[in-house]
Design a protein around this motif. Sequence first.
Motif, PDB file in Angstrom:
ATOM      1  N   ALA A 474       0.825  -1.205   0.000  1.00 21.59           N
ATOM      2  CA  ALA A 474       0.000   0.000   0.000  1.00 21.59           C
ATOM      3  C   ALA A 474       0.861   1.258   0.000  1.00 21.59           C
ATOM      4  O   ALA A 474       0.533   2.260  -0.645  1.00 21.59           O
ATOM      5  CB  ALA A 474      -0.931  -0.003   1.207  1.00 21.59           C
ATOM      6  N   ALA A 475       1.976   1.218   0.728  1.00 20.07           N
ATOM      7  CA  ALA A 475       2.886   2.363   0.747  1.00 20.07           C
ATOM      8  C   ALA A 475       3.498   2.590  -0.628  1.00 20.07           C
ATOM      9  O   ALA A 475       3.634   3.734  -1.083  1.00 20.07           O
ATOM     10  CB  ALA A 475       3.982   2.135   1.782  1.00 20.07           C
ATOM     11  N   TYR A 476       3.841   1.509  -1.310  1.00 23.10           N
ATOM     12  CA  TYR A 476       4.403   1.627  -2.652  1.00 23.10           C
ATOM     13  C   TYR A 476       3.359   2.146  -3.649  1.00 23.10           C
ATOM     14  O   TYR A 476       3.696   2.797  -4.636  1.00 23.10           O
ATOM     15  CB  TYR A 476       4.962   0.284  -3.114  1.00 23.10           C
ATOM     16  N   VAL A 477       2.083   1.845  -3.395  1.00 23.64           N
ATOM     17  CA  VAL A 477       1.011   2.388  -4.238  1.00 23.64           C
ATOM     18  C   VAL A 477       1.030   3.908  -4.181  1.00 23.64           C
ATOM     19  O   VAL A 477       0.913   4.592  -5.206  1.00 23.64           O
ATOM     20  CB  VAL A 477      -0.365   1.847  -3.783  1.00 23.64           C
ATOM     21  N   ALA A 478       1.201   4.458  -2.980  1.00 24.57           N
ATOM     22  CA  ALA A 478       1.248   5.919  -2.843  1.00 24.57           C
ATOM     23  C   ALA A 478       2.450   6.499  -3.570  1.00 24.57           C
ATOM     24  O   ALA A 478       2.381   7.601  -4.132  1.00 24.57           O
ATOM     25  CB  ALA A 478       1.292   6.293  -1.361  1.00 24.57           C
ATOM     26  N   ILE A 479       3.550   5.771  -3.597  1.00 21.74           N
ATOM     27  CA  ILE A 479       4.753   6.259  -4.283  1.00 21.74           C
ATOM     28  C   ILE A 479       4.526   6.322  -5.790  1.00 21.74           C
ATOM     29  O   ILE A 479       4.792   7.344  -6.432  1.00 21.74           O
ATOM     30  CB  ILE A 479       5.963   5.363  -3.941  1.00 21.74           C
ATOM     31  N   VAL A 480       4.027   5.237  -6.374  1.00 24.24           N
ATOM     32  CA  VAL A 480       3.823   5.233  -7.827  1.00 24.24           C
ATOM     33  C   VAL A 480       2.706   6.178  -8.236  1.00 24.24           C
ATOM     34  O   VAL A 480       2.674   6.668  -9.370  1.00 24.24           O
ATOM     35  CB  VAL A 480       3.553   3.801  -8.336  1.00 24.24           C
ATOM     36  N   ASN A 481       1.788   6.468  -7.307  1.00 28.51           N
ATOM     37  CA  ASN A 481       0.700   7.410  -7.585  1.00 28.51           C
ATOM     38  C   ASN A 481       1.130   8.859  -7.402  1.00 28.51           C
ATOM     39  O   ASN A 481       0.275   9.742  -7.287  1.00 28.51           O
ATOM     40  CB  ASN A 481      -0.502   7.124  -6.674  1.00 28.51           C
ATOM     41  N   GLN A 482       2.445   9.093  -7.369  1.00 32.14           N
ATOM     42  CA  GLN A 482       2.980  10.450  -7.201  1.00 32.14           C
ATOM     43  C   GLN A 482       2.450  11.124  -5.944  1.00 32.14           C
ATOM     44  O   GLN A 482       2.047  12.281  -5.933  1.00 32.14           O
ATOM     45  CB  GLN A 482       2.690  11.298  -8.439  1.00 32.14           C
ATOM     46  N   GLY A 483       2.474  10.338  -4.843  1.00 34.32           N
ATOM     47  CA  GLY A 483       2.160  10.904  -3.546  1.00 34.32           C
ATOM     48  C   GLY A 483       0.710  10.837  -3.137  1.00 34.32           C
ATOM     49  O   GLY A 483       0.334  11.408  -2.111  1.00 34.32           O
ATOM     50  N   GLU A 484      -0.134  10.122  -3.885  1.00 28.19           N
ATOM     51  CA  GLU A 484      -1.535   9.959  -3.509  1.00 28.19           C
ATOM     52  C   GLU A 484      -1.754   8.550  -2.964  1.00 28.19           C
ATOM     53  O   GLU A 484      -1.574   7.563  -3.674  1.00 28.19           O
ATOM     54  CB  GLU A 484      -2.464  10.206  -4.697  1.00 28.19           C
ATOM     55  N   ALA A 485      -2.135   8.481  -1.699  1.00 25.77           N
ATOM     56  CA  ALA A 485      -2.388   7.185  -1.071  1.00 25.77           C
ATOM     57  C   ALA A 485      -3.776   6.678  -1.430  1.00 25.77           C
ATOM     58  O   ALA A 485      -4.722   7.456  -1.547  1.00 25.77           O
ATOM     59  CB  ALA A 485      -2.256   7.309   0.443  1.00 25.77           C
ATOM     60  N   VAL A 486      -3.874   5.362  -1.616  1.00 25.75           N
ATOM     61  CA  VAL A 486      -5.149   4.691  -1.877  1.00 25.75           C
ATOM     62  C   VAL A 486      -5.219   3.477  -0.966  1.00 25.75           C
ATOM     63  O   VAL A 486      -4.356   2.601  -1.039  1.00 25.75           O
ATOM     64  CB  VAL A 486      -5.273   4.249  -3.350  1.00 25.75           C
ATOM     65  N   ALA A 487      -6.192   3.440  -0.100  1.00 28.81           N
ATOM     66  CA  ALA A 487      -6.317   2.316   0.825  1.00 28.81           C
ATOM     67  C   ALA A 487      -6.641   1.036   0.063  1.00 28.81           C
ATOM     68  O   ALA A 487      -7.392   1.064  -0.918  1.00 28.81           O
ATOM     69  CB  ALA A 487      -7.407   2.600   1.853  1.00 28.81           C
ATOM     70  N   PRO A 488      -6.075  -0.099   0.496  1.00 26.63           N
ATOM     71  CA  PRO A 488      -6.399  -1.369  -0.159  1.00 26.63           C
ATOM     72  C   PRO A 488      -7.883  -1.685  -0.068  1.00 26.63           C
ATOM     73  O   PRO A 488      -8.501  -1.511   0.980  1.00 26.63           O
ATOM     74  CB  PRO A 488      -5.575  -2.392   0.638  1.00 26.63           C
ATOM     75  N   ILE A 489      -8.454  -2.128  -1.174  1.00 26.02           N
ATOM     76  CA  ILE A 489      -9.870  -2.505  -1.227  1.00 26.02           C
ATOM     77  C   ILE A 489      -9.964  -3.947  -1.721  1.00 26.02           C
ATOM     78  O   ILE A 489      -9.398  -4.291  -2.750  1.00 26.02           O
ATOM     79  CB  ILE A 489     -10.660  -1.579  -2.168  1.00 26.02           C
ATOM     80  N   ALA A 490     -10.658  -4.778  -0.962  1.00 25.63           N
ATOM     81  CA  ALA A 490     -10.876  -6.171  -1.367  1.00 25.63           C
ATOM     82  C   ALA A 490     -12.338  -6.437  -1.689  1.00 25.63           C
ATOM     83  O   ALA A 490     -12.651  -7.312  -2.488  1.00 25.63           O
ATOM     84  CB  ALA A 490     -10.402  -7.117  -0.268  1.00 25.63           C
ATOM     85  N   ILE A 491     -13.246  -5.694  -1.066  1.00 21.18           N
ATOM     86  CA  ILE A 491     -14.686  -5.868  -1.277  1.00 21.18           C
ATOM     87  C   ILE A 491     -15.242  -4.607  -1.922  1.00 21.18           C
ATOM     88  O   ILE A 491     -15.104  -3.510  -1.375  1.00 21.18           O
ATOM     89  CB  ILE A 491     -15.409  -6.157   0.042  1.00 21.18           C
ATOM     90  N   ILE A 492     -15.858  -4.765  -3.081  1.00 21.45           N
ATOM     91  CA  ILE A 492     -16.473  -3.636  -3.768  1.00 21.45           C
ATOM     92  C   ILE A 492     -17.845  -3.348  -3.179  1.00 21.45           C
ATOM     93  O   ILE A 492     -18.198  -2.199  -2.909  1.00 21.45           O
ATOM     94  CB  ILE A 492     -16.588  -3.920  -5.275  1.00 21.45           C
ATOM     95  N   SER A 493     -18.632  -4.403  -2.965  1.00 17.97           N
ATOM     96  CA  SER A 493     -19.963  -4.203  -2.382  1.00 17.97           C
ATOM     97  C   SER A 493     -20.462  -5.508  -1.778  1.00 17.97           C
ATOM     98  O   SER A 493     -20.008  -6.597  -2.133  1.00 17.97           O
ATOM     99  CB  SER A 493     -20.957  -3.718  -3.445  1.00 17.97           C
ATOM    100  N   ILE A 494     -21.403  -5.357  -0.842  1.00 20.33           N
ATOM    101  CA  ILE A 494     -22.097  -6.493  -0.245  1.00 20.33           C
ATOM    102  C   ILE A 494     -23.593  -6.211  -0.330  1.00 20.33           C
ATOM    103  O   ILE A 494     -24.064  -5.168   0.131  1.00 20.33           O
ATOM    104  CB  ILE A 494     -21.699  -6.709   1.224  1.00 20.33           C
ATOM    105  N   GLU A 495     -24.340  -7.146  -0.940  1.00 25.67           N
ATOM    106  CA  GLU A 495     -25.794  -7.030  -1.047  1.00 25.67           C
ATOM    107  C   GLU A 495     -26.442  -8.087  -0.161  1.00 25.67           C
ATOM    108  O   GLU A 495     -25.929  -9.197  -0.027  1.00 25.67           O
ATOM    109  CB  GLU A 495     -26.259  -7.263  -2.486  1.00 25.67           C
ATOM    110  N   ASP A 496     -27.582  -7.739   0.432  1.00 23.82           N
ATOM    111  CA  ASP A 496     -28.319  -8.767   1.155  1.00 23.82           C
ATOM    112  C   ASP A 496     -29.159  -9.583   0.184  1.00 23.82           C
ATOM    113  O   ASP A 496     -29.126  -9.359  -1.036  1.00 23.82           O
ATOM    114  CB  ASP A 496     -29.164  -8.160   2.274  1.00 23.82           C
ATOM    115  N   SER A 497     -29.934 -10.520   0.697  1.00 24.79           N
ATOM    116  CA  SER A 497     -30.679 -11.443  -0.163  1.00 24.79           C
ATOM    117  C   SER A 497     -31.772 -10.749  -0.969  1.00 24.79           C
ATOM    118  O   SER A 497     -32.264 -11.297  -1.952  1.00 24.79           O
ATOM    119  CB  SER A 497     -31.309 -12.554   0.688  1.00 24.79           C
ATOM    120  N   LYS A 498     -32.135  -9.530  -0.568  1.00 25.74           N
ATOM    121  CA  LYS A 498     -33.170  -8.787  -1.290  1.00 25.74           C
ATOM    122  C   LYS A 498     -32.583  -7.729  -2.224  1.00 25.74           C
ATOM    123  O   LYS A 498     -33.323  -6.941  -2.812  1.00 25.74           O
ATOM    124  CB  LYS A 498     -34.115  -8.125  -0.284  1.00 25.74           C
ATOM    125  N   GLY A 499     -31.264  -7.708  -2.333  1.00 29.08           N
ATOM    126  CA  GLY A 499     -30.630  -6.758  -3.236  1.00 29.08           C
ATOM    127  C   GLY A 499     -30.291  -5.419  -2.613  1.00 29.08           C
ATOM    128  O   GLY A 499     -29.802  -4.518  -3.304  1.00 29.08           O
TER     129      GLY A 499
END
Length: 683
Positions: A474-499
């Motif tokens: 994650a720290a290296y991500v900020a370096i290659v992004n020219q100083g902009e940090a981006v938190a690691p994301i593993a889950i885009i969304s969670i829906e319940d059984s009704k959507g």
Amino acid sequence: MEVIREAPLIRYLRWAKQFLKFLILSLLFASFAVLLLLLYLRSQPLPEAFIKQTTTIYSANGEVLDTMHRGENRIVVPLHEMAPDLVDATIAIEDRAFREHYGFDFKRLGMAVYVNVINMDKQQGASTITQQLARNLYLTMEKTWDRKIREAFLAIQLELNYSKNEILEMYMNQIYYGHSAYGAQAAAQTFFGKDAKDLTLAESAMLAGIPKGPSYYSPLVDFERAKNRQKLILGAMEREGMITAQESETAYAEKLTFRERSTENTADTAPYFRDYIANLVKNKYGIDEELFIHGGLKIHTTLDPVMQKKAEEIVAQVMPKDNPNLQVALVAMDPLTGHIKAMVGGRDYQQSQYNRTLAKRQPGSAFKPIMYLAALQNGFTPLTMMKSEPTVFTYDRNKQYIPRNFGGRYANAMINMREALKTSDNIYAVKTIDFLGPQKVVDEAKRLGITSPLLAVPSLALGTSPVSPLELNAAYVAIVNQGEAVAPIAIISIEDSKGNILVEEKTVKTRVADPVASALLVNMMQSVFERSGTGYRVANELNRPVAGKTGSTDVDAWLSGFTPQLVSTVWVGYDKNQKVDDVKEGYLSKKIWAQFMESSLKDQPPALFNMPAGVVSVYIDPASGKLATEHCPAPELFYFATGTEPQEYCTDHLPANESPTPLQPPDSSSFWQRMGSWWKPSE
């Protein structure tokens, strides 16, 4: 006095009148009682029922990564998403009068009571679909009169509260079809590998026969027995006018193709990532275990299944088969989004579920870029010179720290930051942190995304404070992004059984470092893969611009690096801190990293690291540290923040009485840019 006797006929008529009055009153009372009972039952809420549904985890491209059900696989779908033939077949065999009765089929009930009384047992059933639903939702399977009475009242409540289609939909999603498949959708997928709405008449009749005895009538257990049951159901459908005789014969003759039973363990598919997802769901988002496993959630993740497979294959190929104790971790992220694209937490999940991408290990020199970023923002330039020689450092008044270069090799001369990073010179690094003060480096690391505790001591420059591969990545991500940090994301969304959306993650970029300083650092990190750089051994496996940094301790070997499209970190070592052979075992981290990066990006053109405004490039004579002329024997291209570049020309190599002629920076149309213009993805 003479007594006049009442005629028998008159007495009979009077008695009949009284009886009729009593009967009418009784019927009125009974009707009133039934009405009150119905009103009461209608007013009472049905018991709360938690219908267990299968939670599905999806990869980034929509493929099913895993299903969570713990033996009760159920995917609830509406009735209109079930094949009409399956619905008709179920009604024909389970409850042919379903559409006409109000929860009870009195004809079947009377027959069942007669048989049970004659045989003095309770084996003969006459349960309607509504009664079966009541039993499955709220009761046990015990055969007692108490349970039957409660079942009757619950069936009435269901009929009073729901339409026939609603009851049928609940029933079709509730019943058990065997092989852990509950409900029509899971059954269709389990037996035929298709959705319930796509079933043929033949497949529908086969499935409808299974719930009577899921293990007895399963076509995967005894095909002939299941085939006979299918014929019985087709006949019932024909008698009820649901299908014609010709349709029945055609369906019975149809050859059925069943889904092949997978022999693979589900834990073989990105198992460490799956565990990471489970941990996030429960601990970060606060979703309890029962809802996670049985709530029918749809969890959309960032994992790239193609990239993940390549990572697993490369790890399996490169890691030595004769040394199973040597472990590995790999994590890769998209720097633009923070999405985790691949995660390998170890060599064999069956042997060890410990996810080493989250384990804290000393990063060694892989930590140095974080320190050099702090230096570039505090007066240093890529050309800042310091002497590489054995040095004793004193801190906290009387404490001493004596770092050593790998192999005891020292330049014993002035070297610049680019050279120090390229060759991983420890003396230069500790002199840098000594100048800055360790706390500035700690603060820089925290801004870049390092969350582990860091000791503000000189040895921090050499990565002595443990961090996880995911943190460092994650720290290296900020370096290659020219100083902009981006938190690691593993889950885009969670829906319940009704959507309904329970969780939704979006990329958030935070400015944590100067873009010019970050770009200068990226340029210097490219030199790691040049001749005499610590990553040069794998340079021939890379066919695109890359930047990174190796790291090693006695027990750890790292390579963390990036292209503009992908950032990845690889760690190799032993769980119990056994010493790592740097030549044989330490090299594996570099090899895995290079092969993974090249393989993962083979279908993407080489991409250049862009320079922001405020950067100037000039040729430097490395020996003098001055602007190079056409006579300098080994000029090197350096990048500087505008205004910090050298102003003096090197005169050490000039012929007598000749004015210096500066070397011009290269044309912006570099080799990689030209390569990208004709690049085509591999077949």
